[in-house]
Design an enzyme around this catalytic site. Structure first.
Site, short mmCIF file in Angstrom:
data_model
loop_
_atom_site.label_atom_id
_atom_site.label_comp_id
_atom_site.label_asym_id
_atom_site.label_seq_id
_atom_site.Cartn_x
_atom_site.Cartn_y
_atom_site.Cartn_z
N ILE A 1 0.82 -1.23 0.00
CA ILE A 1 0.00 0.00 0.00
C ILE A 1 0.85 1.26 0.00
CG2 ILE A 1 -2.05 -1.07 1.03
CD1 ILE A 1 -1.25 0.31 3.70
N GLY A 2 2.15 1.12 0.20
CA GLY A 2 3.00 2.31 0.20
C GLY A 2 4.47 1.93 0.13
N ASP B 1 11.60 14.36 10.67
CA ASP B 1 11.29 14.02 9.28
C ASP B 1 9.84 14.39 8.96
OD1 ASP B 1 11.71 13.05 6.73
OD2 ASP B 1 11.42 10.95 7.27
N GLY C 1 8.51 3.74 0.91
CA GLY C 1 9.35 4.87 1.31
C GLY C 1 10.79 4.58 0.96
N ALA C 2 11.68 5.45 1.39
CA ALA C 2 13.09 5.30 1.05
C ALA C 2 13.69 4.02 1.64
CB ALA C 2 13.86 6.51 1.55
P1 ATP Z 1 10.12 8.07 3.85
O1 ATP Z 1 10.74 6.78 3.50
O2 ATP Z 1 10.99 9.22 3.51
O3 ATP Z 1 9.59 8.09 5.25
P2 ATP Z 1 7.37 7.89 3.21
O4 ATP Z 1 6.92 8.56 4.46
O5 ATP Z 1 6.54 8.14 1.99
O6 ATP Z 1 8.84 8.25 2.88
P3 ATP Z 1 6.80 5.41 4.51
O7 ATP Z 1 6.72 6.05 5.83
O8 ATP Z 1 7.51 4.11 4.42
O9 ATP Z 1 7.49 6.34 3.44
O10 ATP Z 1 5.34 5.19 3.95
C1 ATP Z 1 5.10 4.98 2.60
C2 ATP Z 1 3.66 5.29 2.32
O11 ATP Z 1 2.84 4.24 2.82
C3 ATP Z 1 3.14 6.55 3.02
O12 ATP Z 1 3.44 7.70 2.30
C4 ATP Z 1 1.64 6.26 3.10
O13 ATP Z 1 1.01 6.58 1.89
C5 ATP Z 1 1.62 4.74 3.30
N1 ATP Z 1 1.48 4.41 4.73
C6 ATP Z 1 2.46 4.41 5.66
N2 ATP Z 1 1.99 4.07 6.87
C7 ATP Z 1 0.66 3.87 6.71
C8 ATP Z 1 -0.42 3.52 7.61
N3 ATP Z 1 -0.19 3.32 8.90
N4 ATP Z 1 -1.67 3.42 7.10
C9 ATP Z 1 -1.89 3.63 5.79
N5 ATP Z 1 -0.93 3.96 4.89
C10 ATP Z 1 0.33 4.08 5.34
#
Ligand code: ATP
Ligand code: MG
Length: 282
Positions: free
Chosen positions: A16-17, A133, A19-20
């Site tokens: 669903i998502g 962050d 990140g880095a």
């Molecule tokens: P970074 O790696 O720089 O933190 P980021 O914040 O986009 O970037 P993640 O924190 O890994 O990366 O999250 C990736 C994506 O997954 C988020 O941007 C969000 O859309 C989704 N996500 C993260 N946590 C949740 C959650 N608890 N419920 C629903 N979606 C989530």
């Protein structure tokens, strides 16, 4: 749908998502199939070392309980594959980047989210946690349209070079003092809050640079400005431009941010609306 297991959790294959350092999935505890959680896989080349540092912190985070802070339920360590899995509250409406979708919000909604952000950060601040962050993608939206701040405190476990490298992808939120001198102060988050507030009001960030170097130069040269034709209240503008102050010592303090009149007004205004509704009822 295909699934895999992590500890006692069943995880859906579909991500669903991303990140880095991470991938985010949906899943549930095998004993509580009705309670959907988000499962965030964090990769690290040496999780044994990372886990040692992170474990105590995680215990603190698990105890945090606030309506605008994303709940951390559990952590699963997978030492064989160098992965840590954070079991988190699931936010059906995703993060604020997709929620805004590059469209500006009306001032009254910006005020609502800034109020919630300040309440959540006040709670973290009381527990001596600074976020490090803050950005739109770390602000999640619940099904009741309230914010949940995520990813606080973890940034410090990644060494500063890795941080700067990855943040180069989005150095947008990084305070100028960090960009220039890698000098982290407690006030750096307040700059990021200013960028977030600007994005909510305008629909896009105040600076649009292609490279890290360009961004540093632009911040040095130009003061942030609202686009022509966008009118906000003087109190709103006062807060925005007190946050987006280049020099950290001249930037608004945490206390003054928490107590800013524009944010404080949110409570009295929503009370007034509630009272009016009660009057209508009668
Ligand atoms: P970074 O790696 O720089 O933190 P980021 O914040 O986009 O970037 P993640 O924190 O890994 O990366 O999250 C990736 C994506 O997954 C988020 O941007 C969000 O859309 C989704 N996500 C993260 N946590 C949740 C959650 N608890 N419920 C629903 N979606 C989530
Ligand atoms: Mg995140």
């Amino acid at each position: 749908m295909k699934t895999f297991t992590i500890g006692n959790y069943l995880v859906f294959n579909k991500r669903i998502g991303k990140g880095a350092f991470s991938r985010v999935y949906k899943g549930f505890h095998i004993k509580h199939p009705d309670n959907i959680v988000a499962i965030k896989q964090i990769e690290h080349d040496n999780i044994t070392k990372l886990a040692k540092n992170i474990k105590r912190e995680i215990e603190v985070m698990k105890k945090l309980n606030h309506m605008y802070i994303l709940k951390l339920y559990d952590v699963v360590y997978d030492y064989d594959n160098n992965n840590i899995y954070l079991i988190l509250e699931y936010c059906a409406k995703g993060d604020m980047t997709s929620f805004l979708n590059s469209r500006p919000l009306k001032e009254k909604y910006v005020k609502k989210y800034m109020y919630q952000l300040s309440e959540g950060l006040k709670y973290l601040y009381k527990h001596k946690i600074i976020h490090r962050d803050l950005k739109l993608s770390n602000i999640l939206i619940s099904d009741t349209n309230d914010i949940k701040i995520s990813d606080f405190g973890f940034a410090r476990y990644f060494d500063s070079d890795t941080m700067v490298e990855t943040l180069c992808g989005t150095p947008l939120y990084m305070a100028p003092e960090i960009m220039k001198y890698k000098n982290y102060t407690i006030k750096a988050d307040l700059w990021s809050i200013g960028i977030i507030m600007y994005q909510m009001l305008v629909g896009k960030p105040p600076y649009n640079a292609k490279t890290f170097y360009q961004l540093v130069k632009m911040i040095d040269k130009y003061k942030p400005q609202l686009p022509n034709g966008l009118f906000v209240s003087p109190e709103c503008s006062d807060l925005l431009f007190s946050l987006l102050v280049k020099e950290p010592t001249n930037r608004i303090t945490w206390e003054n941010f928490f107590n800013h009149i524009w944010i404080k007004n949110y409570i009295s205004e929503s009370m007034m609306i509630e009272n009016n509704l009660i009057n209508i009822d009668f």
